[in-house]
Design a protein around this motif. Sequence first.
Motif, PDB file in Angstrom:
ATOM      1  N   ASN A 218      -3.081  -7.115  -3.008  1.00 60.11           N
ATOM      2  CA  ASN A 218      -2.640  -5.758  -2.698  1.00 60.11           C
ATOM      3  C   ASN A 218      -2.280  -5.653  -1.218  1.00 60.11           C
ATOM      4  OD1 ASN A 218      -2.099  -3.397  -4.192  1.00 60.11           O
ATOM      5  ND2 ASN A 218      -3.830  -2.335  -3.267  1.00 60.11           N
ATOM      6  N   ALA A 219      -1.797  -6.766  -0.679  1.00 55.21           N
ATOM      7  CA  ALA A 219      -1.359  -6.802   0.719  1.00 55.21           C
ATOM      8  C   ALA A 219      -0.134  -5.902   0.903  1.00 55.21           C
ATOM      9  CB  ALA A 219      -1.037  -8.231   1.131  1.00 55.21           C
ATOM     10  N   ASN A 220       0.077  -5.476   2.124  1.00 53.31           N
ATOM     11  CA  ASN A 220       1.191  -4.576   2.422  1.00 53.31           C
ATOM     12  C   ASN A 220       2.500  -5.298   2.687  1.00 53.31           C
ATOM     13  OD1 ASN A 220      -0.423  -2.258   2.163  1.00 53.31           O
ATOM     14  ND2 ASN A 220      -1.147  -2.456   4.270  1.00 53.31           N
ATOM     15  N   SER A 221       2.466  -6.625   2.690  1.00 54.28           N
ATOM     16  CA  SER A 221       3.693  -7.416   2.831  1.00 54.28           C
ATOM     17  C   SER A 221       3.609  -8.624   1.908  1.00 54.28           C
ATOM     18  CB  SER A 221       3.892  -7.866   4.279  1.00 54.28           C
ATOM     19  OG  SER A 221       2.776  -8.613   4.740  1.00 54.28           O
ATOM     20  N   ALA A 222       4.758  -9.071   1.447  1.00 54.20           N
ATOM     21  CA  ALA A 222       4.804 -10.163   0.476  1.00 54.20           C
ATOM     22  C   ALA A 222       4.600 -11.520   1.143  1.00 54.20           C
ATOM     23  CB  ALA A 222       6.139 -10.143  -0.261  1.00 54.20           C
TER      24      ALA A 222
ATOM     25  N   TYR B 184      -3.873  -4.624   4.104  1.00 52.69           N
ATOM     26  CA  TYR B 184      -3.832  -4.451   2.660  1.00 52.69           C
ATOM     27  C   TYR B 184      -4.308  -3.046   2.312  1.00 52.69           C
ATOM     28  CZ  TYR B 184      -8.923  -5.075   2.693  1.00 52.69           C
ATOM     29  OH  TYR B 184     -10.262  -4.932   2.936  1.00 52.69           O
ATOM     30  N   SER B 185      -4.112  -2.660   1.062  1.00 51.54           N
ATOM     31  CA  SER B 185      -4.515  -1.335   0.583  1.00 51.54           C
ATOM     32  C   SER B 185      -5.591  -1.477  -0.486  1.00 51.54           C
ATOM     33  CB  SER B 185      -3.311  -0.592  -0.007  1.00 51.54           C
ATOM     34  OG  SER B 185      -2.292  -0.439   0.966  1.00 51.54           O
ATOM     35  N   HIS B 186      -6.520  -0.525  -0.513  1.00 50.41           N
ATOM     36  CA  HIS B 186      -7.542  -0.501  -1.556  1.00 50.41           C
ATOM     37  C   HIS B 186      -6.985   0.150  -2.823  1.00 50.41           C
ATOM     38  CE1 HIS B 186     -10.967  -1.932   0.763  1.00 50.41           C
ATOM     39  NE2 HIS B 186     -10.556  -1.197   1.782  1.00 50.41           N
ATOM     40  N   THR B 187      -7.509  -0.283  -3.967  1.00 49.36           N
ATOM     41  CA  THR B 187      -7.069   0.293  -5.240  1.00 49.36           C
ATOM     42  C   THR B 187      -7.868   1.534  -5.611  1.00 49.36           C
ATOM     43  OG1 THR B 187      -8.630  -1.077  -6.482  1.00 49.36           O
ATOM     44  CG2 THR B 187      -6.412  -1.969  -6.120  1.00 49.36           C
ATOM     45  N   ARG B 188      -8.947   1.808  -4.896  1.00 47.65           N
ATOM     46  CA  ARG B 188      -9.841   2.948  -5.168  1.00 47.65           C
ATOM     47  C   ARG B 188     -10.590   2.758  -6.478  1.00 47.65           C
ATOM     48  NH1 ARG B 188      -6.787   8.538  -3.891  1.00 47.65           N
ATOM     49  NH2 ARG B 188      -8.966   9.238  -3.844  1.00 47.65           N
TER      50      ARG B 188
ATOM     51  N   ILE C 216      -7.737  -5.597  -7.668  1.00 48.26           N
ATOM     52  CA  ILE C 216      -9.063  -4.997  -7.534  1.00 48.26           C
ATOM     53  C   ILE C 216     -10.029  -5.960  -6.860  1.00 48.26           C
ATOM     54  CG2 ILE C 216     -11.026  -4.069  -8.819  1.00 48.26           C
ATOM     55  CD1 ILE C 216      -8.952  -3.248 -11.019  1.00 48.26           C
ATOM     56  N   TYR C 217     -10.030  -7.236  -7.286  1.00 50.08           N
ATOM     57  CA  TYR C 217     -11.008  -8.211  -6.813  1.00 50.08           C
ATOM     58  C   TYR C 217     -10.657  -8.790  -5.451  1.00 50.08           C
ATOM     59  CZ  TYR C 217     -11.854  -8.178 -11.862  1.00 50.08           C
ATOM     60  OH  TYR C 217     -12.074  -7.795 -13.157  1.00 50.08           O
ATOM     61  N   ARG C 218      -9.372  -9.055  -5.253  1.00 54.69           N
ATOM     62  CA  ARG C 218      -8.933  -9.687  -4.000  1.00 54.69           C
ATOM     63  C   ARG C 218      -7.767  -8.897  -3.401  1.00 54.69           C
ATOM     64  NH1 ARG C 218      -9.367 -16.251  -3.812  1.00 54.69           N
ATOM     65  NH2 ARG C 218     -11.641 -16.281  -3.672  1.00 54.69           N
ATOM     66  N   PRO C 219      -8.016  -7.669  -2.983  1.00 58.94           N
ATOM     67  CA  PRO C 219      -6.915  -6.850  -2.464  1.00 58.94           C
ATOM     68  C   PRO C 219      -6.300  -7.423  -1.197  1.00 58.94           C
ATOM     69  CG  PRO C 219      -9.034  -5.808  -1.995  1.00 58.94           C
ATOM     70  CD  PRO C 219      -9.306  -6.958  -2.929  1.00 58.94           C
TER      71      PRO C 219
END
Length: 332
Positions: free
Chosen positions: A269-273, A287-291, A262-265
């Motif tokens: 929450n990046a799209n790759s590791a 990256y993707s947002h958590t909404r 949530i804080y540091r997407p």
Amino acid sequence: MTDDFAFSITTTRFDERYAPSEDSRITTNFANLARGPHRQENLRGALTMIDRRFNDLAHWDNPTGDRYALELEIVSVQLEFAAEGADQRFPLIEVLDIHILDGHTGARHHGIVGNNFSSYLRDYDFSVLLPASAHRAKEAGEAPALPRDFGELHGRLFRHFLDSVTYRERFPQSPVICISVSTSKTYRRSENHHPILGVEYVQDEHSLTDEYFGKMGLQVRYFMPRGSVAPLAFYFRGDLLTDYSDLQLAGTISTMEAFQKIYRPEIYNANSAAPALYRPSLESQDYSHTRIDYDREERSRLALTQGRYTEEHFVEPHRDVLERWAGIAVPV
């Protein structure tokens, strides 16, 4: 000298009905989620993320992925001064306590205390003291340097709290703080792998945050759990890998990874590791947002406000007592 002040603890349940207490830092991660028109939706979404991730990590004897649920409590620590007068009670730190509920057996396990870490005095150190020192150095044409004894008072107060009867009567184990890795450092994947914590990353030098937590008596290791996309920084006393059960470690990971998404997407929450050689960046666009709503800019602005509040209501009124107790000159 310790008769000059004492610690006290209050707790607040962190659930979808949570509302920040008067003693909570207004920039604390919990308070940020619990404001605005979508506060209950934010809280429900964060708690759902935590439970799902915990069941993903604790997958043994859990075929339907819903065996466990976590109960979270915000632990607020106050410092109470013995002398009469104003500002005799100050909210020193705020951490998170976890309990794990087993839906199959009905057992309730105590997780790890710590996890999130919130501190007014740290706001003073980083948002007031450090910029003022850098400004003075710039005006004098000198290279920036840390103020003398930077972080010492905070570290000594934290260690004193952990050794206090107030802490030991309530919590049987030492805390673990889990936060984001530093965007100023590069991390290298090692061959070490833990069944819950995941693969360990290492770095060649500590960040300022690492050094600050070191003064609190905490060492640091960095692990990227299975299913995660970036390593987390774990600050602890003792032995992180043997002092805590797998369920306890899973509780800390699932809770703090959800908050970091949530804080540091951009990082969590990046799209790759993270690759084998990893430099975290908040500038990433992949990256993707958590909404889940979170006002990161407000948090940064208010840190200065709270740092100044600490200076006015804690450092200055009690400077003599604090310096006499700590045996250092509190920086200005």
